[in-house]
Write a protein that holds these residues in place. Structure first.
Motif, PDB file in Angstrom:
ATOM      1  N   SER A  17     -42.675  23.583 -83.497  1.00  0.00           N
ATOM      2  CA  SER A  17     -41.333  24.267 -83.680  1.00  0.00           C
ATOM      3  C   SER A  17     -41.997  25.879 -84.176  1.00  0.00           C
ATOM      4  CB  SER A  17     -40.717  23.844 -85.012  1.00  0.00           C
ATOM      5  OG  SER A  17     -39.907  22.664 -84.724  1.00  0.00           O
ATOM      6  N   LEU A  18     -41.228  26.755 -83.355  1.00  0.00           N
ATOM      7  CA  LEU A  18     -41.570  28.070 -83.757  1.00  0.00           C
ATOM      8  C   LEU A  18     -40.514  28.723 -84.400  1.00  0.00           C
ATOM      9  CD1 LEU A  18     -43.165  28.667 -80.237  1.00  0.00           C
ATOM     10  CD2 LEU A  18     -44.233  28.046 -82.062  1.00  0.00           C
ATOM     11  N   ALA A  19     -40.812  30.014 -84.668  1.00  0.00           N
ATOM     12  CA  ALA A  19     -39.798  30.963 -85.356  1.00  0.00           C
ATOM     13  C   ALA A  19     -40.532  32.115 -85.549  1.00  0.00           C
ATOM     14  CB  ALA A  19     -39.247  30.417 -86.534  1.00  0.00           C
ATOM     15  N   TRP A  20     -39.897  33.230 -85.392  1.00  0.00           N
ATOM     16  CA  TRP A  20     -40.165  34.550 -85.365  1.00  0.00           C
ATOM     17  C   TRP A  20     -39.231  35.664 -86.074  1.00  0.00           C
ATOM     18  CZ3 TRP A  20     -40.120  32.031 -80.962  1.00  0.00           C
ATOM     19  CH2 TRP A  20     -38.937  32.264 -80.037  1.00  0.00           C
ATOM     20  N   GLY A  21     -39.863  36.814 -86.838  1.00  0.00           N
ATOM     21  CA  GLY A  21     -39.074  37.589 -87.199  1.00  0.00           C
ATOM     22  C   GLY A  21     -38.504  37.511 -88.615  1.00  0.00           C
ATOM     23  N   PHE A  22     -38.617  36.253 -89.156  1.00  0.00           N
ATOM     24  CA  PHE A  22     -37.819  35.919 -90.321  1.00  0.00           C
ATOM     25  C   PHE A  22     -38.993  36.680 -91.287  1.00  0.00           C
ATOM     26  CE2 PHE A  22     -35.328  33.572 -87.470  1.00  0.00           C
ATOM     27  CZ  PHE A  22     -33.984  34.115 -87.983  1.00  0.00           C
ATOM     28  N   ARG A  23     -38.594  37.150 -92.473  1.00  0.00           N
ATOM     29  CA  ARG A  23     -39.678  37.562 -93.437  1.00  0.00           C
ATOM     30  C   ARG A  23     -39.822  36.360 -94.717  1.00  0.00           C
ATOM     31  NH1 ARG A  23     -42.812  40.782 -91.874  1.00  0.00           N
ATOM     32  NH2 ARG A  23     -41.869  42.722 -90.601  1.00  0.00           N
ATOM     33  N   MET A  66     -33.809  23.057 -88.851  1.00  0.00           N
ATOM     34  CA  MET A  66     -32.741  21.902 -89.351  1.00  0.00           C
ATOM     35  C   MET A  66     -31.405  22.085 -88.510  1.00  0.00           C
ATOM     36  SD  MET A  66     -34.270  19.591 -90.582  1.00  0.00           S
ATOM     37  CE  MET A  66     -33.103  18.308 -91.101  1.00  0.00           C
ATOM     38  N   ASN A  67     -30.947  23.349 -88.478  1.00  0.00           N
ATOM     39  CA  ASN A  67     -29.764  23.914 -87.652  1.00  0.00           C
ATOM     40  C   ASN A  67     -29.809  23.945 -86.213  1.00  0.00           C
ATOM     41  OD1 ASN A  67     -27.926  23.767 -89.851  1.00  0.00           O
ATOM     42  ND2 ASN A  67     -29.109  25.620 -90.703  1.00  0.00           N
ATOM     43  N   SER A  68     -31.141  23.888 -85.758  1.00  0.00           N
ATOM     44  CA  SER A  68     -31.328  23.931 -84.353  1.00  0.00           C
ATOM     45  C   SER A  68     -31.449  22.532 -83.643  1.00  0.00           C
ATOM     46  CB  SER A  68     -32.482  24.872 -83.825  1.00  0.00           C
ATOM     47  OG  SER A  68     -33.052  24.783 -82.664  1.00  0.00           O
ATOM     48  N   PRO A  69     -30.577  22.014 -82.753  1.00  0.00           N
ATOM     49  CA  PRO A  69     -30.961  20.542 -82.321  1.00  0.00           C
ATOM     50  C   PRO A  69     -32.439  20.150 -81.869  1.00  0.00           C
ATOM     51  CG  PRO A  69     -28.883  21.493 -81.552  1.00  0.00           C
ATOM     52  CD  PRO A  69     -29.691  22.495 -82.179  1.00  0.00           C
ATOM     53  N   GLY A  70     -33.119  20.934 -81.090  1.00  0.00           N
ATOM     54  CA  GLY A  70     -34.457  20.666 -80.837  1.00  0.00           C
ATOM     55  C   GLY A  70     -35.604  20.625 -81.798  1.00  0.00           C
ATOM     56  N   HIS A  71     -35.368  21.629 -82.607  1.00  0.00           N
ATOM     57  CA  HIS A  71     -36.273  22.078 -83.611  1.00  0.00           C
ATOM     58  C   HIS A  71     -36.116  20.865 -84.640  1.00  0.00           C
ATOM     59  CE1 HIS A  71     -36.290  26.222 -82.259  1.00  0.00           C
ATOM     60  NE2 HIS A  71     -37.530  25.781 -82.395  1.00  0.00           N
ATOM     61  N   ARG A  72     -34.766  20.559 -84.920  1.00  0.00           N
ATOM     62  CA  ARG A  72     -34.507  19.589 -85.813  1.00  0.00           C
ATOM     63  C   ARG A  72     -35.000  18.119 -85.419  1.00  0.00           C
ATOM     64  NH1 ARG A  72     -30.658  18.183 -89.642  1.00  0.00           N
ATOM     65  NH2 ARG A  72     -29.989  16.219 -89.796  1.00  0.00           N
ATOM     66  N   GLN A  73     -34.984  17.797 -84.114  1.00  0.00           N
ATOM     67  CA  GLN A  73     -35.502  16.715 -83.465  1.00  0.00           C
ATOM     68  C   GLN A  73     -37.139  16.745 -84.009  1.00  0.00           C
ATOM     69  OE1 GLN A  73     -35.121  16.336 -79.348  1.00  0.00           O
ATOM     70  NE2 GLN A  73     -35.698  14.299 -79.287  1.00  0.00           N
TER      71      GLN A  73
END
Length: 159
Positions: free
Chosen positions: A105-111, A121-128
């Motif tokens: 799982s990836l994310a970017w930009g959030f400090r 958890m609110n993204s279906p693919g990432h939650r999976q």
């Protein structure tokens, strides 16, 4: 509390010990160890709330996650494919992890670290990926990037 402290100590050693990443021009955000500990706690809390086992920290998976976070930062990437064409599975194997399954799982930009697990958890693919049954280990990578921090979570199951 003791278990979380052990995870925090392992994460602190794992991310602080990435001298190779620092030498390659990969910047770690201030408070990176606390951020990684928050991600670990959030992932395991989410898993327990959904009737799943807590994941154990794995230094090799953390190395794979950190490597990809650095690659994303250096090349301005926002993808699961590395600049060399690598995948989460190939990066885990390159880091020495022999596996049957790897998820990322990836994310970017959030400090703020506390925003990352709820975002996943609110993204279906990432939650999976976070709630995969049968995975037992995880690693976290966090770097400063051109659009803010890059966050990488790798989960895996041994063969």
């Amino acid at each position: 509390m003791i278990r979380l402290t052990a995870v925090a100590a392992a994460l602190a050693f794992g991310l602080s010990g990435t001298a190779a990443h620092a030498q390659s021009g990969c910047a770690l955000p201030e408070g990176v160890n606390a951020m990684a500990t928050q991600i670990a706690a959030g992932v395991n809390s989410s898993r327990r709330a959904n009737g799943l086992n807590a994941l154990q920290f794995d230094r090799r998976l953390s190395s794979a996650a950190q490597s990809h976070a650095c690659d994303m930062a250096r090349h301005g990437l926002q993808t699961h494919t590395g600049s060399d064409g690598s995948t989460a599975k190939s990066r885990a194997r390159r880091a020495g992890h022999d596996d049957c399954f790897v998820g990322e799982s990836l994310a970017w930009g959030f400090r703020q670290a506390e925003r990352i697990v709820p975002l996943w958890m609110n993204s279906p693919g990432h939650r999976q990926v976070l709630l995969l049954n049968g995975v037992t280990k995880f690693g976290v990578g966090i770097t400063d990037g051109p659009k803010g921090p890059n966050w990488v979570l790798v989960v895996a199951r041994d063969c």
